[in-house]
Enzyme design. Structure first.
Site, short mmCIF file in Angstrom:
data_model
loop_
_atom_site.label_atom_id
_atom_site.label_comp_id
_atom_site.label_asym_id
_atom_site.label_seq_id
_atom_site.Cartn_x
_atom_site.Cartn_y
_atom_site.Cartn_z
N ARG A 123 1.00 -1.31 -0.07
CA ARG A 123 0.17 0.07 0.09
C ARG A 123 0.87 1.29 -0.07
O ARG A 123 0.42 2.27 -0.80
CB ARG A 123 -0.88 0.12 1.37
N THR A 124 2.02 1.32 0.74
CA THR A 124 2.77 2.70 0.78
C THR A 124 3.36 2.83 -0.46
O THR A 124 3.72 3.94 -0.99
CB THR A 124 3.83 2.51 1.94
N LYS A 150 23.28 -9.20 -3.03
CA LYS A 150 24.31 -9.79 -3.54
C LYS A 150 25.42 -9.32 -2.57
O LYS A 150 26.51 -9.37 -2.69
CB LYS A 150 24.48 -9.49 -4.85
N ARG A 186 12.16 2.89 2.02
CA ARG A 186 11.66 2.10 3.38
C ARG A 186 12.75 1.14 3.60
O ARG A 186 13.32 0.52 2.68
CB ARG A 186 10.29 1.37 3.10
N HIS A 242 7.74 6.86 10.62
CA HIS A 242 6.82 6.52 9.37
C HIS A 242 6.21 8.13 9.37
O HIS A 242 4.84 8.06 9.29
CB HIS A 242 6.00 5.64 9.51
#
Lengths: 344, 409
Positions: free
Chosen positions: A74-75, A102, A124, A152
């Site tokens: 959603r974000t 990696k 994020r 947030h």
């Protein structure tokens, strides 16, 4: 109206002084009037988003990278839509397909993103502080879309915008949230949403109560200006807004609660329990919801009371406002001079 | 290199166990032969101290890396190396190799890993490691979770008369924590553990030391509650000693604001009240040893999100200057400062050094206790510049260093 013209000019310092930050890393670095400025700026985008043709050209030609090191649906979608509605070229980078797997270090990833000459990076990451670490190494504005258990900020801003709209519809004049009691209940310990909301709501004048079992309550949380409860019924009594959080099982190492069933028994927002809150109380949830655990459908779907889908709507507007405001210096918007230093 | 020619250092202020007095010091064949009112012989090399301190070379109990330039900058002539190496020091041949790794101008005293692989399960070959040159035993960066194994270890160490250096942090409580529970950890959203994790471990290990008669040394005691336990145990006559590093008497957890990984320590930085308790415990004698905990870490270990960064600081260069702040603040006098930095650790390791006494090894530091300098993480002698004291002014520097009567550098 162009994006640069503030819908609320006059109430704030002129030009770039209204928001003198290069990046949005959290609510903590913001002054109250800067929070209000972002909310006011978002109003024009709420309006735009409700039209059938939802497009602006403010960010035309700019590249916005959504770098998500942690899964999100959603974000990420919300930021992608926000960028596209502003006319930017939006690129999504998923950790699962990136070189992080990696062994590349976060700093090298930051240098790589920087070399691609993005005009804004939305990040994020699963570690608290990781977004600030990247922001320190890149030349463009960085938006924190959630860092570990830290902050947030766009979630807190969209929650404030949602709340403001809901209160206005009830014809309560609300420039701020003075006199409002908000109860946040759930996994406060692991929640960046809770931290950003505590900072944002208290800055705007609300009285904030937090409620969680002891194992999910952060130490010394009262130092952030809230009242802590373990008893949900007591925390609900007379609350004007009830904000529910889900259990963040993915962040828990070991057992924090005996069972979801027992959690629901103590902390589930059922219809009967919700009646302990104030008579016109509002319900919020940042999603995703675990229906039948922390919240019952009976409450979550209550028209006029539940703001949960409205929160999603306001999320796009807030993210548009943040992208617009943060890129004004790059775009050379009059009055928005470049800041001298990184990380300012 | 053996000392070729007798050496006399004149005109200094001798830091002796019972106080500071003006005088000179003479060394022959690597040993101190005269202290105090000494006239140089004709064949002597003579060095004028010009009023500087003539002090014992520092004995640094519990370092994680052999980092000679940093040790020499800091006046350290002997360092007890923690077994947390790669591979760990849990085997006699590794002890032997390590014991020679700094000679001649730095003596490394390996601390034998208490358990195989430092896993806290099976006892390592402690007697053979003692033969190979181990001067003590250490549990490593972590405690030994199983109390039964800890008791067996302490009983065995008591028989061997070796000090056991332990890490005082209850592993169950500490878990994956990177900060002390409190407002700072909550605001930053960092996994944290209550400060009581230390007192729990200290209480258990004191009880087991009392039961076994072993000599127990807590490498770092950083909280008021744990220091109270150590204080009480000493009153009862338990053979327990406590150490600390400057980070825990200079800094509180405010130093991790903005996720500064140079402030990530193990145990984590504590609340201000605990920092003050540490200073008090240094003053009243509860703390016996101040060590650097030297753990140089480059950007690959520190330029990471706080949770992912390795703990530890490059502390060898700043150790003396930080302890001298305690002298200037009147917490301790100079004699006690060097007891904490050299005399006491030498006694715990049972090495013939650490103070200016006739017959002991001529490990000497000339110190200008007032010389001002700026700590700069970009210009350190250490192999990495991870210091939480970056850009801070400091006072006190080593101006000359002698190992076994031979000038270093």
């Amino acid at each position: 109206m162009t994006a640069a013209q503030s819908s609320a000019s006059g109430r704030y310092p002129a030009g770039g002084d209204a928001f003198p930050h290069r990046s949005l890393l959290g609510i903590a670095p913001l002054q109250t009037h800067e929070i209000l400025y972002l909310l006011d700026e978002a109003e024009q985008w709420v309006e735009l988003n409700r039209r059938s043709a939802k497009h602006a050209e403010a960010l035309a030609g700019l590249t916005i990278i959504n770098a998500f090191f942690e899964n999100s649906t959603r974000t990420l979608l919300s930021f992608e839509i926000a960028g596209k509605r502003l006319g930017a070229d939006v690129v999504n980078m998923h950790a699962a397909t990136s070189s992080i797997k990696k062994g590349e270090t976060l700093i090298d990833t930051a240098f790589t993103l920087n070399a691609m000459r993005a005009d804004g990076i939305v990040i994020r990451h699963g570690s608290s502080g990781a977004v600030a670490l990247i922001a320190d190494k890149v030349d463009c504005p960085v938006l924190n879309a959630g860092d570990g258990q830290h902050e947030h900020p766009t979630q807190a801003l969209l929650d404030a915008l949602t709340l403001r709209h809901a209160l206005r519809e009830r014809s309560q004049d609300c420039q701020d949230f003075n006199g409002l009691t908000v109860t946040i209940c759930g996994d406060i310990l692991h929640s960046r949403v809770a931290r950003s909301n505590i900072l944002c709501l208290t800055a705007l004048g609300a009285r904030v109560r937090v409620c969680a079992p002891p194992a999910l309550m952060p130490d010394a949380v009262e130092a952030m200006g809230v009242t802590a409860f373990h008893d949900f019924d007591a925390a609900l009594a007379g609350a004007d807004v009830v904000m529910m959080l889900r259990l963040q099982n993915e962040r828990m190492e070991g057992q924090f609660i005996p069972s979801p069933r027992e959690y629901r028994h103590l902390y589930g927002l059922t219809g009967s329990r919700f009646r302990r809150a104030a008579r016109d109380a509002l319900v919020m949830h940042p999603g995703p919801m675990n229906r039948g655990v922390e919240i019952d459908s009976e409450v979550a779907d209550l028209a006029g009371t539940s703001l949960i889908t409205r929160q999603v709507e306001m999320g796009v507007a807030i993210r548009m406002a943040c992208l617009d405001v943060l890129t004004r210096r790059t775009r050379g918007v009059p009055g928005w001079a470049r800041l001298a230093e990184r990380g300012a | 290199m053996k000392q070729q020619r007798p050496l006399t250092i004149t005109g200094g202020r001798l830091v002796l166990p019972d106080g500071v007095s003006e005088g000179a010091l003479r060394c022959v064949d690597g040993r101190i032969v005269a202290v105090g009112d000494v006239i140089p012989e004709v064949e002597d090399e003579v060095i004028a101290a010009r009023g500087q301190l003539i002090a014992p070379g520092l004995v640094d109990l519990g370092v994680f890396s052999v980092d000679k330039p940093a040790f020499h900058f800091g006046g350290i002539t002997r360092a007890a190396l923690m077994p947390d190496q790669s591979p760990p020091i849990d085997y006699p041949s590794r002890v032997q190799f390590t014991a020679y790794s700094g000679k001649p101008d730095l003596w490394v005293h390996p601390l034998a890993g208490a358990t195989v692989g430092l896993e806290g399960k099976a006892l390592a070959e402690l007697a053979l490691m003692r033969e190979a040159g181990a001067r003590g035993i250490a549990t490593g960066r972590r405690w030994i979770a199983d109390s039964g194994i800890m008791l067996r270890l302490l009983r065995y160490a008591a028989m061997l008369d070796m000090v056991v250096v332990t890490h005082a942090e209850d592993g169950g409580l500490a878990g994956q924590a990177v900060a002390t529970a409190g407002e700072m950890a909550t605001r930053l959203g960092l996994p944290s553990a209550p400060a009581e994790a230390e007192a729990l471990a200290v209480a258990r290990d004191i009880a087991l030391a009392e039961l076994s008669g072993a000599r127990l040394h807590f490498r770092q005691v950083t909280t008021a509650a744990a220091l109270d336990l150590v204080r009480a145990a000493k009153m009862r006559g338990v053979a327990v000693t406590a150490g600390v590093t400057p980070a825990h008497f200079m800094l509180s957890d405010l130093a991790i604001a903005d996720f500064r990984t140079f402030g990530r320590m193990s145990p984590p930085l504590r609340a201000e009240a605990d920092r003050r308790a540490v200073v008090e415990a240094i003053g009243d004698g509860t703390i016996d040893v101040i060590a650097s905990g030297h753990d140089p870490r480059g950007p690959e270990d520190k330029r990471l999100p706080f949770v992912d960064a390795e703990p530890g600081m490059a502390g060898a260069e700043t150790l003396l200057a930080m302890v001298l702040t305690l002298v200037r603040d009147g917490v301790i006098d100079l004699a006690r400062a060097f007891a904490l930095l050299a005399g006491n650790p030498a006694r715990l390791l049972d090495v013939a050094a650490g103070s200016l006494m006739v017959g002991l090894e001529a490990d000497i530091a000339l110190v200008d206790p007032e010389r001002p300098w700026i700590i700069d993480s970009n210009k350190m002698a250490a192999s990495a510049g991870n210091t939480p004291f970056d850009k801070q002014p400091a006072q006190g520097q080593v101006t000359g260093l002698f190992k076994g009567g031979v000038r270093v550098g």
